[in-house]
Design a protein around this motif. Structure first.
Motif, mmCIF file in Angstrom:
data_model
loop_
_atom_site.group_PDB
_atom_site.id
_atom_site.type_symbol
_atom_site.label_atom_id
_atom_site.label_comp_id
_atom_site.label_asym_id
_atom_site.label_seq_id
_atom_site.Cartn_x
_atom_site.Cartn_y
_atom_site.Cartn_z
ATOM 1 N N UNK A 174 0.678 -1.169 -0.129
ATOM 2 C CA UNK A 174 -0.150 -0.007 -0.013
ATOM 3 C C UNK A 174 0.981 1.292 0.039
ATOM 4 N N UNK A 175 1.877 1.104 0.722
ATOM 5 C CA UNK A 175 2.880 2.378 0.871
ATOM 6 C C UNK A 175 4.379 1.687 0.640
ATOM 7 N N UNK A 176 5.214 2.667 0.146
ATOM 8 C CA UNK A 176 6.583 2.317 0.045
ATOM 9 C C UNK A 176 7.650 2.787 1.366
ATOM 10 N N UNK A 219 1.754 20.495 -2.058
ATOM 11 C CA UNK A 219 3.053 20.863 -2.711
ATOM 12 C C UNK A 219 4.096 19.502 -2.976
ATOM 13 N N UNK A 220 3.660 18.469 -2.024
ATOM 14 C CA UNK A 220 4.439 17.466 -2.003
ATOM 15 C C UNK A 220 4.383 16.389 -3.482
ATOM 16 N N UNK A 221 5.596 15.944 -3.738
ATOM 17 C CA UNK A 221 5.513 15.019 -4.897
ATOM 18 C C UNK A 221 4.917 13.435 -4.910
ATOM 19 N N UNK A 222 4.051 13.155 -3.951
ATOM 20 C CA UNK A 222 3.642 11.794 -3.600
ATOM 21 C C UNK A 222 2.229 11.886 -4.301
ATOM 22 N N UNK A 223 2.379 10.393 -4.824
ATOM 23 C CA UNK A 223 1.148 10.197 -5.316
ATOM 24 C C UNK A 223 -0.349 9.785 -4.501
ATOM 25 N N UNK A 224 0.281 9.359 -3.283
ATOM 26 C CA UNK A 224 -0.610 8.858 -2.208
ATOM 27 C C UNK A 224 -0.010 9.244 -0.816
ATOM 28 N N UNK A 225 -0.799 9.679 -0.110
ATOM 29 C CA UNK A 225 -0.265 10.226 1.236
ATOM 30 C C UNK A 225 -1.194 9.678 2.257
ATOM 31 N N UNK A 226 -0.884 8.824 3.004
ATOM 32 C CA UNK A 226 -1.733 8.136 4.040
ATOM 33 C C UNK A 226 -1.405 8.693 5.365
ATOM 34 N N UNK A 227 -2.394 9.036 6.487
ATOM 35 C CA UNK A 227 -2.108 9.855 7.778
ATOM 36 C C UNK A 227 -2.811 8.822 8.536
ATOM 37 N N UNK A 228 -1.877 8.364 9.607
ATOM 38 C CA UNK A 228 -2.238 7.433 10.481
ATOM 39 C C UNK A 228 -2.188 8.247 11.841
ATOM 40 N N UNK A 229 -2.810 8.676 12.583
ATOM 41 C CA UNK A 229 -3.054 9.596 13.597
ATOM 42 C C UNK A 229 -2.971 9.199 14.875
ATOM 43 N N UNK A 230 -1.865 9.534 15.780
ATOM 44 C CA UNK A 230 -2.199 9.190 17.419
ATOM 45 C C UNK A 230 -2.567 10.432 17.850
ATOM 46 N N UNK A 231 -3.411 10.170 19.069
ATOM 47 C CA UNK A 231 -4.017 11.407 19.921
ATOM 48 C C UNK A 231 -3.098 11.718 20.882
ATOM 49 N N UNK A 232 -2.726 13.127 20.988
ATOM 50 C CA UNK A 232 -1.947 13.717 21.641
ATOM 51 C C UNK A 232 -2.295 14.658 22.485
ATOM 52 N N UNK A 271 3.318 7.127 0.567
ATOM 53 C CA UNK A 271 4.011 7.163 1.799
ATOM 54 C C UNK A 271 3.086 7.356 3.183
ATOM 55 N N UNK A 272 3.375 7.033 4.039
ATOM 56 C CA UNK A 272 2.368 7.033 5.165
ATOM 57 C C UNK A 272 3.124 7.581 6.180
ATOM 58 N N UNK A 273 2.504 8.436 7.034
ATOM 59 C CA UNK A 273 2.989 9.311 7.952
ATOM 60 C C UNK A 273 2.222 9.020 9.418
ATOM 61 N N UNK A 274 2.897 8.468 10.455
ATOM 62 C CA UNK A 274 2.170 8.205 11.758
ATOM 63 C C UNK A 274 2.697 9.514 12.642
ATOM 64 N N UNK A 275 1.480 10.235 12.940
ATOM 65 C CA UNK A 275 2.011 11.697 13.625
ATOM 66 C C UNK A 275 0.969 12.097 14.597
#
Length: 428
Positions: free
Chosen positions: A102-104, A176-189, A158-162
């Motif tokens: 799904x992501x690289x 502005x980012x050169x990604x085809x897919x961006x996945x955002x997996x969020x942690x609660x803070x 790309x996936x970001x855990x943030x």
């Protein structure tokens, strides 16, 4: 009485603003975007929620507290991952995303070599590298710096855990980012700090601070600290000696944060609304969030969230102490009794989560109005006022209302460049 421990304050000289969460924007090639992307200069949560999730928070629903979502569930991994903060739900999702193509790459927070829990940004390219990052890190981390590495490597998925503030910046710069897919997996803070402050805190609350691997403020009104030998040390919230630690423990940015539940993620994972002992809660926010949940359906137990108790008394007590200096408080036996009553009568499950959200919103608005009232329209999202409409903040005479007008920096229609710059402020 113990001598107050020294607190290491964030180095303001290296940041645009003293209310900086060190998300990684300022310290990477993304720095030119900081005045548009930083939630602590000009927050854009209201408009970003509409763009990312497709609609604003619906009145009369729990979206008022938790942000737009499709479904809320409780979750636990059937076969917990050893060394994970809970059962390893976030770790498993990220690993499966790589395994199934799904992501690289996954941008997340690992541990600095030679330490037990000092945060360090990581770009993971394999499931094994993700697994090595398991467990929560209580400390500010410039995770978004690793976007530079992902771009340099030519990654397109790309996936970001943030955290919430990281995702505010990420969603602003996403086009502005050169990604085809961006996945955002969020942690609660909620409240965070520097690693140095974290270690200072542990010295005040733990019998063996140098062996603490994980720490969590749990829904049973106790601080849980897991040690290297597997032992879990517990301390009642009311017994934490904040009068010794002082007011400078928490980062100034966290004191003016209005998005504890990470509403800009595709899928948010936390614990406040999950219940005890090892259930977390999931907030599936959009179609991508459902896809991420599908990655782990065969390895988790899902159930409907529960709730009990009322937040009324907790909020009354919290507001009565908001803004007051820390004191030693009641004798220890009285604190033990208070802790017992909190566990027996206090809010649990989703009601506990609503309580925590209201506390954070009240603290944030109170702090902004005391320290930077002239910036309220820029720093406080309009949704933050809705849960607070039944309360009166200390020193005020009526429930808080948003400013009549929200002044935003003007932008050139052609270039999109900001015509009027935003002056950073200091809080704390």
């Amino acid at each position: 009485m113990a001598t107050p421990l020294p607190i290491v304050k964030p180095d303001a000289a290296e940041r645009f603003s003293r209310i900086c969460s060190d998300c990684g924007i300022c310290t990477s090639s993304l720095r030119p975007h900081v005045k548009e992307a930083c939630a602590f200069l000009v927050q854009k949560y209201d408009e970003l929620e509409l763009t990312v999730q497709g609609h604003a928070r619906r009145a009369g629903t729990d979206e008022v507290y938790f942000g737009p979502y499709k479904k809320i569930l409780r979750v636990r991994r059937q076969r917990p991952i050893a060394g994970a903060q809970w059962t390893g739900v976030v770790t498993t999702i990220a690993m499966r995303a790589l395994e199934q193509g799904l992501v690289e790459g996954v941008i997340l927070t690992g541990t600095e070599p030679g330490t037990l829990n000092k945060p360090q940004p990581v770009l993971a390219r394999t499931p094994e590298e993700v697994l090595a990052c398991r467990g929560n890190k209580f400390g500010l981390s410039p995770t978004l710096e690793k976007i530079d590495d992902a771009i340099a490597a030519g990654l397109k998925r790309v996936m970001v855990v943030g955290t919430p503030c990281q995702f505010h910046a990420l969603r602003v710069i996403e086009p502005t980012l050169p990604f085809d897919e961006l996945w955002c997996l969020g942690i609660l803070c909620s409240d965070n700090t520097t690693h140095e402050n974290y270690m200072t805190f542990l010295k005040s609350v733990s019998r063996s601070p140098d062996t603490v691997v994980h720490m969590e403020f749990m829904p049973d009104f106790r601080l849980w600290m897991r040690h290297t030998n597997g032992e879990v040390e517990k301390l009642n919230f009311v017994e934490i000696p904040m009068h010794e630690i002082g007011p400078d423990l928490i980062a100034p940015s966290c004191r003016v944060c209005f998005n504890y539940t990470n509403s800009l993620a595709d899928l948010s994972v936390g614990y406040m609304g999950g219940g005890m002992p090892d259930n977390q809660w999931l907030l599936i926010r959009n179609a991508k969030g459902w896809r991420l949940l599908d990655l782990i359906r065969d390895d988790v137990e899902l159930s409907e969230p529960t709730e009990s108790g009322s937040r009324a008394l907790a909020m009354k007590g919290f507001l009565s102490q908001l803004g007051k200096p820390y004191t030693k408080g009641a004798p220890r036996p009285v604190k033990k009794l208070i802790a017992f009553l909190q566990r027996r009568l206090g809010p649990r499950g989703l009601e506990f989560a609503r309580t925590r959200v209201e506390m954070k919103l009240a603290e944030g608005l109170f702090t902004v109005r005391r320290k930077a009232g002239h910036r309220e329209a820029l720093l406080v999202p309009r949704y933050a006022y809705v849960p607070l409409e039944k309360y009166v903040l200390p020193g005020e005479t009526q429930p808080p209302r948003p400013p009549v007008s929200v002044k935003r920096p003007r932008r050139s229609p052609a270039s999109g460049k900001t015509l009027k710059t935003i002056d950073p402020i200091g809080v704390g």
